[in-house]
Design an enzyme around this catalytic site. Structure first.
Site, PDB file in Angstrom:
ATOM      1  N   GLY A  53      -2.151   4.204   0.791  1.00  0.00           N
ATOM      2  CA  GLY A  53      -1.194   4.323  -0.298  1.00  0.00           C
ATOM      3  C   GLY A  53      -1.800   4.706  -1.637  1.00  0.00           C
ATOM      4  O   GLY A  53      -1.239   5.508  -2.377  1.00  0.00           O
ATOM      5  N   SER A  73     -32.613  15.378  10.325  1.00  0.00           N
ATOM      6  CA  SER A  73     -33.878  15.972  10.781  1.00  0.00           C
ATOM      7  C   SER A  73     -33.732  16.526  12.197  1.00  0.00           C
ATOM      8  O   SER A  73     -32.797  16.174  12.920  1.00  0.00           O
ATOM      9  CB  SER A  73     -34.962  14.899  10.766  1.00  0.00           C
ATOM     10  OG  SER A  73     -34.692  13.936  11.781  1.00  0.00           O
ATOM     11  N   GLU A  90     -26.192   3.408   6.883  1.00  0.00           N
ATOM     12  CA  GLU A  90     -26.290   4.870   6.966  1.00  0.00           C
ATOM     13  C   GLU A  90     -25.100   5.530   7.649  1.00  0.00           C
ATOM     14  O   GLU A  90     -24.959   6.749   7.614  1.00  0.00           O
ATOM     15  CB  GLU A  90     -27.609   5.264   7.662  1.00  0.00           C
ATOM     16  CG  GLU A  90     -28.799   4.951   6.774  1.00  0.00           C
ATOM     17  CD  GLU A  90     -30.094   5.591   7.274  1.00  0.00           C
ATOM     18  OE1 GLU A  90     -30.017   6.590   8.000  1.00  0.00           O
ATOM     19  OE2 GLU A  90     -31.157   5.059   6.931  1.00  0.00           O
ATOM     20  N   GLU A  93      -7.066   3.871  16.239  1.00  0.00           N
ATOM     21  CA  GLU A  93      -7.549   2.663  15.562  1.00  0.00           C
ATOM     22  C   GLU A  93      -8.226   1.696  16.528  1.00  0.00           C
ATOM     23  O   GLU A  93      -9.143   0.972  16.146  1.00  0.00           O
ATOM     24  CB  GLU A  93      -6.448   1.997  14.726  1.00  0.00           C
ATOM     25  CG  GLU A  93      -5.283   1.447  15.495  1.00  0.00           C
ATOM     26  CD  GLU A  93      -4.021   1.284  14.636  1.00  0.00           C
ATOM     27  OE1 GLU A  93      -3.919   1.910  13.570  1.00  0.00           O
ATOM     28  OE2 GLU A  93      -3.128   0.532  15.053  1.00  0.00           O
ATOM     29  N   SER A 143       0.828  -1.207   0.000  1.00  0.00           N
ATOM     30  CA  SER A 143       0.000   0.000   0.000  1.00  0.00           C
ATOM     31  C   SER A 143       0.865   1.261   0.000  1.00  0.00           C
ATOM     32  O   SER A 143       0.855   2.041  -0.958  1.00  0.00           O
ATOM     33  CB  SER A 143      -0.929  -0.027   1.228  1.00  0.00           C
ATOM     34  OG  SER A 143      -1.625   1.187   1.338  1.00  0.00           O
ATOM     35  N   HIS A 159       5.364   4.811  10.332  1.00  0.00           N
ATOM     36  CA  HIS A 159       4.642   4.590  11.591  1.00  0.00           C
ATOM     37  C   HIS A 159       5.710   4.309  12.648  1.00  0.00           C
ATOM     38  O   HIS A 159       6.682   3.613  12.372  1.00  0.00           O
ATOM     39  CB  HIS A 159       3.674   3.409  11.445  1.00  0.00           C
ATOM     40  CG  HIS A 159       2.904   3.081  12.693  1.00  0.00           C
ATOM     41  ND1 HIS A 159       2.455   4.040  13.568  1.00  0.00           N
ATOM     42  CD2 HIS A 159       2.488   1.892  13.196  1.00  0.00           C
ATOM     43  CE1 HIS A 159       1.796   3.451  14.558  1.00  0.00           C
ATOM     44  NE2 HIS A 159       1.815   2.153  14.359  1.00  0.00           N
TER      45      HIS A 159
END
Ligand code: NDP
Ligand code: MG
Length: 331
Positions: A134, A252, A231, A195, A27, A108
Site C-alpha cells: 500500500g 564473480s 547478502e 508466497e 496498507s 485478492h
C-alpha cells in the site's frame, strides 16, 4: 504475449457520479482511498469506530463512517480488511446493503474463489489487485507513476463491470504503470503459491537451512548470517533490476560457476515434488480450509510458529549485526 492496458484504455467518468466505499484503511485501504480521492472521485472510508484507522483516515481528510454506513452509501465497495476477517465483516455489515447493480471489489481473490463470500447474482464482482504494498501504491501515485495491477471480472451483472474495474484501476494510478487481466482463480492460486513456495516460505526456509548448516558445522553464526541472510538482498536487487543475466554478470566467476552447478542440486527433484504438492493443496482448497479454520480457532498454530521464528538464533545474531549497519534503517 499478455495484453497490458494503460491510461488511454480506461475512462474515469464511469465512476464520476458513483460513491466508492473503501472498507478498511490499512496498507491497501490507506493507499487506494487516498489515490481515488486525489483522482477526484467520491470516496468514503468504512472502518470500526474507535479503531486506529478511524483517526488516520480522518486526519488524511477523508469522509469516515462505520462499515455498514459506507456499504450503504457505496456504489462500489472495495474490501480491504484482512482476508481472514472479510467474510465476517461482509456478512454482518455489508451484505444487507449489496443491492442490485452495485459492485463488490477485492484486491485478492481468496474469499470469492474459496466461497467464504458468496455475493448475490445481481451485483458485479471484480478484482483490482495492485502488485505492490500500500505505501508504494500511494508513493508512486504522488510521484506521477504507479504500481501495476491485476484486473479480474467474476460476475458482470451490469454489463460494464470491466469498464468499472478499469476506471478504478485508473483512479488508484495503476493504469499509468499497466494493468494485466487475470481470473479470480489464477490470481488466488498463483498468489498463494508464490508466497508459500517462493517469496515468504521457500526463501526463508532456504536461508534458515543454509544458516543452520554452517552453524552446525562450527562456523561463527555472525559469519553465517552475512553469507546466508545479509547478502540475499544484494543478489535479489540485481535480479530485480536486470534479471538473472545482470546478477550473474556482477558476481564473480567462482560464484557464477558454483551457483549454476550446485543450485539445482539443492532445489532438486524432491523440492519440485514438494512444490507440486503445495500447488495441489492450493488447487484442491485444502490449504484454504486449513487457514480459515486456523483463523477461526484464534490462530493457535500461527502464534506458535511466530514465537518459534522470533526465538530462532538467526534473529538474535541478525539484530546485533544490523545495529552495526545504521544505513540499513533508511528504508
Ligand atoms: P491490513 O491488515 O493492512 O488491514 C487493516 C485494516 O483492516 C485496518 O483499517 C483495520 O482497522 C481494519 N480491520 C481489521 N480488523 C477489522 C475488523 N474486525 N473490523 C473492521 N475493520 C477491521 O490489510 P491489507 O491492506 O494488508 O490487505 C487488504 C486486502 O488487500 C487483502 O485482501 C490483501 O490480500 C490485499 N492485498 C494486500 C497487499 C499488501 O501489500 N498488504 C498487496 C495486495 C493485495 P483498525 O485500525 O480499526 O484495526
Ligand atoms: Mg499474497
Amino acid at each position: 504475449m499478455v495484453k497490458i492496458f494503460y491510461d488511454k484504455d480506461a475512462d474515469l467518468d464511469v465512476l464520476k457520479d458513483k460513491t466508492i466505499a473503501v472498507i478498511g484503511y490499512g496498507s491497501q485501504g490507506g493507499g487506494q482511498a487516498q489515490n481515488l480521492h486525489d483522482s477526484g472521485l467520491d470516496v468514503v472510508v468504512g472502518v470500526r469506530e474507535g479503531g486506529e484507522s478511524w483517526n488516520q483516515a480522518k486526519n488524511d481528510g477523508l469522509a469516515v463512517m462505520t462499515v455498514a454506513e459506507a456499504a450503504k452509501k457505496g456504489d462500489l465497495i472495495q474490501m480491504l480488511v484482512p482476508d481472514e476477517i472479510q467474510s465476517a465483516v461482509y456478512y454482518s455489515e455489508i451484505a444487507p446493503h449489496m443491492s442490485e447493480g452495485k459492485t463488490l471489489c477485492f484486491s485478492h481473490g481468496f474469499n470469492i474463489h474459496y466461497n467464504q463470500i458468496v455475493p448475490p447474482k445481481d451485483v458485479n464482482v471484480i478484482m483490482v489487485a495492485p502488485k505492490g504494498p500500500g505505501f508504494l501504491v500511494r508513493r508512486t501515485y504522488t510521484e506521477g507513476i504507479g504500481v501495476p495491477a491485476l484486473l479480474a471480472i467474476y460476475q458482470d451483472a451490469s454489463g460494464n463491470a470491466r469498464d468499472i474495474g478499469m476506471a478504478y484501476a485508473k483512479g488508484i494510478g495503476a493504469t499509468r504503470a499497466g494493468v494485466l487481466e487475470t481470473t479470480f482463480r489464477e490470481e488466488t492460486e498463483t498468489d498463494l503459491f508464490g508466497e508459500q513456495v517462493d517469496l515468504c516460505g521457500g526463501a526463508t526456509a532456504l536461508m534458515k537451512a543454509s544458516f543452520e548448516t554452517l552453524v552446525a558445522a562450527g562456523y561463527q553464526p555472525e559469519i553465517a548470517y552475512f553469507e546466508t541472510f545479509h547478502e540475499m538482498k544484494l543478489i535479489i536487487d540485481l535480479i530485480h533490476e536486470g534479471g538473472l543475466s545482470k546478477m550473474w554478470y556482477y558476481v564473480s566467476n567462482t560464484a557464477e560457476y558454483g551457483g549454476l552447478t550446485v543450485g539445482p542440486k539443492v532445489i532438486n527433484e524432491q523440492s519440485r515434488q514438494a512444490m507440486k504438492e503445495a500447488l495441489r493443496r492450493i488447487q484442491s482448497g485444502e490449504f484454504a480450509k486449513e487457514f480459515v479454520l486456523e483463523s477461526r480457532a484464534n490462530r493457535p498454530v500461527l502464534n506458535a510458529l511466530e514465537r518459534q521464528e522470533n526465538e530462532h538464533q538467526v534473529e538474535k545474531v541478525g539484530k546485533e549485526l544490523r545495529a552495526m549497519m545504521p544505513w540499513l534503517k533508511k528504508d
